[in-house]
Enzyme design. Structure first.
Site, PDB file in Angstrom:
ATOM      1  N   ALA A 109       7.957 -80.651 -34.832  1.00  0.00           N
ATOM      2  CA  ALA A 109       7.647 -81.587 -33.747  1.00  0.00           C
ATOM      3  C   ALA A 109       6.205 -81.599 -33.260  1.00  0.00           C
ATOM      4  CB  ALA A 109       8.562 -81.293 -32.563  1.00  0.00           C
ATOM      5  N   ALA A 110       5.517 -80.469 -33.343  1.00  0.00           N
ATOM      6  CA  ALA A 110       4.193 -80.380 -32.708  1.00  0.00           C
ATOM      7  C   ALA A 110       3.139 -81.181 -33.473  1.00  0.00           C
ATOM      8  CB  ALA A 110       3.766 -78.912 -32.632  1.00  0.00           C
ATOM      9  N   GLY A 112       3.762 -83.334 -31.029  1.00  0.00           N
ATOM     10  CA  GLY A 112       4.756 -83.975 -30.176  1.00  0.00           C
ATOM     11  C   GLY A 112       4.584 -85.455 -29.903  1.00  0.00           C
ATOM     12  N   LYS A 114       5.549 -87.934 -31.807  1.00  0.00           N
ATOM     13  CA  LYS A 114       6.816 -88.616 -32.129  1.00  0.00           C
ATOM     14  C   LYS A 114       7.905 -88.169 -31.163  1.00  0.00           C
ATOM     15  CE  LYS A 114       5.385 -89.112 -36.921  1.00  0.00           C
ATOM     16  NZ  LYS A 114       4.210 -88.211 -36.882  1.00  0.00           N
ATOM     17  N   ASP A 179       9.540 -84.687 -39.808  1.00  0.00           N
ATOM     18  CA  ASP A 179       8.149 -85.063 -40.106  1.00  0.00           C
ATOM     19  C   ASP A 179       7.425 -83.794 -40.560  1.00  0.00           C
ATOM     20  OD1 ASP A 179       5.883 -86.870 -40.010  1.00  0.00           O
ATOM     21  OD2 ASP A 179       5.283 -85.957 -38.123  1.00  0.00           O
ATOM     22  N   CYS A 239       2.562 -88.184 -43.747  1.00  0.00           N
ATOM     23  CA  CYS A 239       1.309 -88.941 -43.746  1.00  0.00           C
ATOM     24  C   CYS A 239       0.605 -88.691 -45.075  1.00  0.00           C
ATOM     25  CB  CYS A 239       0.433 -88.596 -42.545  1.00  0.00           C
ATOM     26  SG  CYS A 239       0.082 -86.857 -42.357  1.00  0.00           S
TER      27      CYS A 239
HETATM   28  N1  SAM Z   1       5.779 -84.691 -35.708  1.00  0.00           N
HETATM   29  C1  SAM Z   1       4.477 -84.263 -35.225  1.00  0.00           C
HETATM   30  C2  SAM Z   1       3.875 -85.372 -34.364  1.00  0.00           C
HETATM   31  O1  SAM Z   1       4.175 -86.544 -34.609  1.00  0.00           O
HETATM   32  O2  SAM Z   1       3.117 -85.076 -33.442  1.00  0.00           O
HETATM   33  C3  SAM Z   1       3.579 -83.823 -36.377  1.00  0.00           C
HETATM   34  C4  SAM Z   1       4.222 -82.765 -37.245  1.00  0.00           C
HETATM   35  S1  SAM Z   1       3.169 -82.037 -38.471  1.00  0.00           S
HETATM   36  C5  SAM Z   1       3.096 -83.252 -39.698  1.00  0.00           C
HETATM   37  C6  SAM Z   1       4.233 -80.822 -39.174  1.00  0.00           C
HETATM   38  C7  SAM Z   1       4.589 -79.665 -38.267  1.00  0.00           C
HETATM   39  O3  SAM Z   1       5.621 -78.894 -38.892  1.00  0.00           O
HETATM   40  C8  SAM Z   1       3.466 -78.680 -37.991  1.00  0.00           C
HETATM   41  O4  SAM Z   1       3.236 -78.614 -36.613  1.00  0.00           O
HETATM   42  C9  SAM Z   1       3.986 -77.338 -38.519  1.00  0.00           C
HETATM   43  O5  SAM Z   1       3.619 -76.243 -37.706  1.00  0.00           O
HETATM   44  C10 SAM Z   1       5.475 -77.558 -38.477  1.00  0.00           C
HETATM   45  N2  SAM Z   1       6.297 -76.727 -39.393  1.00  0.00           N
HETATM   46  C11 SAM Z   1       5.995 -76.337 -40.648  1.00  0.00           C
HETATM   47  N3  SAM Z   1       7.010 -75.629 -41.178  1.00  0.00           N
HETATM   48  C12 SAM Z   1       7.998 -75.593 -40.246  1.00  0.00           C
HETATM   49  C13 SAM Z   1       9.300 -75.015 -40.205  1.00  0.00           C
HETATM   50  N4  SAM Z   1       9.799 -74.335 -41.247  1.00  0.00           N
HETATM   51  N5  SAM Z   1      10.042 -75.170 -39.076  1.00  0.00           N
HETATM   52  C14 SAM Z   1       9.538 -75.849 -38.015  1.00  0.00           C
HETATM   53  N6  SAM Z   1       8.303 -76.407 -38.001  1.00  0.00           N
HETATM   54  C15 SAM Z   1       7.541 -76.289 -39.101  1.00  0.00           C
END
Ligand code: SAM
Length: 317
Positions: A109-110, A112, A114, A179, A239
């Site tokens: 999510a981060a 955040g 979305k 995502d 993306c």
């Molecule tokens: N959805 C976010 C937004 O729109 O602001 C962007 C997400 S970014 C593309 C991918 C995120 O997935 C990163 O913040 C990363 O730390 C997290 N991530 C990677 N592996 C993960 C896992 N196994 N479980 C949860 N989060 C994970």
């Protein structure tokens, strides 16, 4: 900022946070500051000095301003009334379209953007469990979503792959937004985004290895999402412009789960669709959304919308 590798400029996209205000009110504020409200067809892209604001053709409550407009410290941003978010990145929550009151997991999510979009689409009613593995990014998400007054978001630090599918708290989860980390190869305008860094690897071989391990992870998170007992709709996005992280992931999932899950046509009015060369039929590829940074005035992006056969929700965007 604002120019693409090729011809089409990327406007400054601004998502209005309807938890705190309305699009009309934001347009009125901008008008007072000298921005003229114009329709998309009346934008003069060659006039670099013009100040205009226009409504997007596909996403509700999304506004366009001239490329390069800097709003990072603007009071509308710092008080959470508008969110600087590329148009393509708004597609994922928009097509998932969870109704007010739903239970949703945002698995990666981060920071955040979305997640807060989901909260707004749900009228800030229901629950969103917003997971991230990275504490620093999770803290950014807390700050940004609190600023947006998106109070239904429950931030969770953790690995989505280890999230207990049988936990009673997730019993009524019907919608999942996925995502995951990707190569970020579609990103043109990095200032809006906290992506995972530029494509690593200097050789084609390194690049192939990196994409393979990303795709492996992306398939794993999709597989885990499918296991939640009551999930009916999953929106998957990247993306990335690489087939390996996009259509190939979708094809792998459908090869194993095609009896229970199918693709739903996402954003039917959007012209650019998925590519069918990768184990997907033309009909399946036509369900997928792609954005081409050179032509679509957005960053490069990909969205797939999966629905559980026999349990499809009726609300479609
Ligand atoms: N959805 C976010 C937004 O729109 O602001 C962007 C997400 S970014 C593309 C991918 C995120 O997935 C990163 O913040 C990363 O730390 C997290 N991530 C990677 N592996 C993960 C896992 N196994 N479980 C949860 N989060 C994970």
């Amino acid at each position: 900022e604002g120019s693409t590798k090729d011809q089409v400029p990327i406007p400054r996209y601004v998502r209005v946070n309807t938890i705190l205000t309305t699009t009309e009110a934001v347009v009125a504020t901008l008008s007072k500051r000298g921005y003229t409200h114009v329709s998309l067809s009346d934008i003069d892209w060659n006039d670099k000095k013009a100040r205009w604001v226009s409504r997007d053709a596909h996403i509700d409550d999304l506004l366009l301003l001239p490329p390069g407009t800097d709003l990072h410290n603007d009071s509308l941003v710092t008080c959470g009334k508008i969110i600087l978010q590329d148009k393509a990145s708004c597609f994922t929550a928009f097509v998932l379209n969870p109704p007010p009151g739903s239970h949703v997991i945002d698995a990666c999510a981060a920071p955040g953007n979305k997640t807060s979009h989901l909260a707004m689409l749900m009228g800030n009613s229901g629950t969103i469990w917003a997971l991230d593995l990275d504490v620093r990014r999770l803290n950014t998400m807390k700050t940004l979503t609190q600023r947006a007054k998106a109070s239904i978001i429950q931030p969770m630090h953790g690995n989505f792959l280890e999230l207990d599918i049988h936990s009673p708290q997730f019993e009524n989860v019907e919608y999942i937004l996925l995502d995951p980390s990707c190569s970020g190869s579609g990103i043109v305008n990095r200032l809006d985004h906290l992506v995972d860094g530029p494509e690593a690897g200097t050789s084609e071989h390194d690049k192939f290895d990196r994409l393979s391990s990303l795709a492996e992870f992306q398939i794993q998170v999709m597989e885990h999402a499918l296991k939640f007992p009551n999930v009916r709709r999953i929106a998957y996005s990247t993306c990335s412009v690489h087939t390996q992280e996009n259509e190939d992931v979708v094809a792998t999932i459908l090869a194993t789960h095609g009896k229970e899950w199918r693709l739903k046509k996402a954003l039917p009015s959007w012209p650019r669709r998925g590519v069918s060369s990768s184990g997907l039929s033309q009909e399946q590829a036509a369900c997928l959304v792609r954005c081409d940074p050179a032509h679509d005035a957005t960053n490069g992006f990909f969205v797939a919308l999966f629905e559980k056969i026999g349990h499809e929700p009726t609300n479609v965007k």
